[in-house]
Design an enzyme around this catalytic site. Structure first.
Site, PDB file in Angstrom:
ATOM      1  CD  GLN A 266       5.606  -6.880  -5.829  1.00 29.16           C
ATOM      2  OE1 GLN A 266       4.921  -6.515  -6.776  1.00 29.16           O
ATOM      3  NE2 GLN A 266       5.942  -6.058  -4.866  1.00 29.16           N
ATOM      4  CG  HIS A 269       9.845  -3.934  -7.320  1.00 29.32           C
ATOM      5  ND1 HIS A 269       9.840  -2.639  -7.772  1.00 29.32           N
ATOM      6  CD2 HIS A 269       8.605  -4.424  -7.559  1.00 29.32           C
ATOM      7  CE1 HIS A 269       8.656  -2.353  -8.275  1.00 29.32           C
ATOM      8  NE2 HIS A 269       7.887  -3.413  -8.163  1.00 29.32           N
ATOM      9  CD  GLU A 334       3.643  -2.433  -1.730  1.00 28.62           C
ATOM     10  OE1 GLU A 334       3.827  -1.322  -2.256  1.00 28.62           O
ATOM     11  OE2 GLU A 334       4.525  -3.326  -1.687  1.00 28.62           O
ATOM     12  CG  HIS A 335       0.795  -4.709  -4.332  1.00 26.98           C
ATOM     13  ND1 HIS A 335       2.179  -4.776  -4.254  1.00 26.98           N
ATOM     14  CD2 HIS A 335       0.497  -3.416  -4.607  1.00 26.98           C
ATOM     15  CE1 HIS A 335       2.678  -3.572  -4.486  1.00 26.98           C
ATOM     16  NE2 HIS A 335       1.688  -2.735  -4.699  1.00 26.98           N
ATOM     17  CG  ASP A 368       3.337  -1.378  -9.486  1.00 29.72           C
ATOM     18  OD1 ASP A 368       2.792  -1.114  -8.396  1.00 29.72           O
ATOM     19  OD2 ASP A 368       4.195  -2.271  -9.624  1.00 29.72           O
ATOM     20  CG  HIS A 427      -8.496  22.896  32.792  1.00 29.13           C
ATOM     21  ND1 HIS A 427      -7.180  23.069  33.079  1.00 29.13           N
ATOM     22  CD2 HIS A 427      -8.564  22.536  31.471  1.00 29.13           C
ATOM     23  CE1 HIS A 427      -6.451  22.819  32.004  1.00 29.13           C
ATOM     24  NE2 HIS A 427      -7.265  22.497  31.006  1.00 29.13           N
TER      25      HIS A 427
END
Length: 438
Positions: A266, A269, A334-335, A368, A427
């Protein structure tokens, strides 16, 4: 290299630091902006200038900003089919086969939840929903030092399953052959060699070469993300994605070498990527720290990894798994990876996560690429309210109404009274006229 924190309170203080786009603004970035624009601007102001210019001057502005920001003198924006075919042929056969396998698995997963229009009726009313695919979507695929053909697959294939007629891809110039190979495998409609905020502006407003789209998908850098935020409303967007993040929940049964490998994967990145382990075992935390030190030396992006782990990473030791899941839900990663005994017994405790990876063999890096669900997932705590990219993101819903004259008469007076409460007398009159005219 990575801090070890003891106790739930120390862990909470670490993981609940505010995560915003502004965190990514460094003095060096501000200096580059001033050099480029000739004055001090915030990233938001710089992006607004780029968008306005592309909106006003179209292709000419696209070429100018590509020359200025990407250092590429682009004569054409559209990547030809011949270039795509050549890149596919250049891509090693094993890589093509891996992309094909990933594409097949992604398609099979998303086929399982295609939305289906429905209509229920009786003598009094017919009500339903009509699902219509978006006509044209744009997918942004990052370039740079780590080109991501997998991101093209993960967004284009759900769009195809949804029935989108035209899918275009934008990626910074000098597009990696593997990205073009993925474009050929998926059969997207068109590929544009354009990146950054200027590409988002082109997709949102259109230029001489780029037809405007209905919705823009995909993650990118800071300028790309800010640009998506600024054009939202003119077009739809899938979300605003910050730096990627993984949180491991582990007990003393977890393999420390595997935990370390997942954290390193991770962290590579970028320097702002977040890699966190929450464990009930101090011994495991110590062993993971040792494995991080021994494994990092063999990795090509070790300098990025080291900075990421030192600034964003943490090994947090808590009393029990209930505390670990409490912190995980507060972070809304996220994960989220469950590396514990009987992991399925803990899935029900997960409230906030983009994806849950159950058991030690289901590592996030595998997800991924090839397991099946899209890897485009909510970041920066937005998993509290947002979902991973899926087929529903590529369709719009139209409500369907039909009622009988009898039902209209029965419902008319209550509806007219509600209209009068809101002060909307026209209306009320429109509702009552049908009753009065009978």
């Amino acid at each position: 290299m990575i801090p070890i924190l003891i106790g739930k309170d120390a862990g909470r203080e670490k993981i609940l630091r505010q995560r915003t786009l502004g965190d990514a603004v460094s003095p060096a970035l501000l200096a580059r902006i001033e050099e480029t624009f000739g004055e001090a601007l915030t990233p938001e102001q710089a992006v607004a200038r780029i968008i306005a210019d592309v909106r006003a001057r179209g292709d000419a502005a696209l070429r100018d900003w590509t020359r200025t920001l990407d250092r590429v003198d682009a004569q054409t924006i559209v990547v030809s089919q011949a270039e795509i075919d050549a890149a596919y042929a250049e891509t090693p056969r094993a890589v093509r086969e891996a992309l094909e396998l990933a594409a097949a698995r992604i398609r099979a997963f998303h086929e399982k939840h295609k939305p289906i229009s429905w209509l229920e009726w009786d003598d009094e009313a017919s009500l339903g929903q009509k699902f219509t695919p978006l006509a044209r979507v744009g997918i942004y695929v990052p370039g740079g030092t780590a080109p991501l053909p997998s991101s093209l697959l993960m967004a284009a294939i759900p769009a195809q399953v949804a029935g989108v007629r035209e899918i275009v891809v934008a990626s910074p110039p000098r597009i990696a052959p593997a990205i073009l190979a993925a474009a050929k495998i998926t059969g997207v409609s068109r590929v544009y060699a354009m990146g950054g905020a200027q590409s988002i502006a082109a997709l949102a407003f259109g230029t001489e070469s780029v037809a405007r789209v209905d919705k823009i998908f995909g993650a990118g850098g800071l300028f790309t993300t800010i640009a998506k935020r600024q054009v939202f409303g003119v077009v739809g967007i899938d979300g605003l994605y910050g730096p990627t993040e993984t949180l491991l929940v582990a007990d003393d049964s977890a393999n420390p070498a595997w935990c370390a490998a997942d954290l390193l994967a991770q962290a590579e990145h970028d320097e702002l990527a977040t890699s966190i382990l929450i464990t009930t075992s101090r011994e495991l935390a110590d062993a993971v720290a040792q494995n991080l030190q021994s494994q990092i030396s063999n990795l090509s992006r070790r300098e990025i990894i080291a900075k990421s782990l030192a600034s964003q990473g943490a090994l947090i030791v808590v009393e029990n798994l209930d505390e670990a899941l409490e912190l995980a839900n507060a972070f809304a990663p996220e994960h989220l990876c469950l590396l514990v005994r009987d992991p399925f017994n803990w899935v029900g405790k997960v409230e906030n996560a983009g994806g849950v990876f159950i058991g030690e063999w289901t590592n996030e890096a595998l997800g991924d690429y090839i397991i099946g669900p899209s890897h485009v997932m909510p970041t920066a705590g937005t998993a509290r309210f947002a979902s991973p990219l899926n087929v529903n993101d590529f369709v719009k819903i139209t409500s369907v109404f039909s009622i009988s004259p009898r039902a209209a008469r029965e419902l008319g007076e209550p509806a007219a009274l509600l209209a009068e409460v809101e002060g909307l007398t026209a209306h009320a009159a429109a509702i009552r006229r049908r009753t009065n005219d009978q």
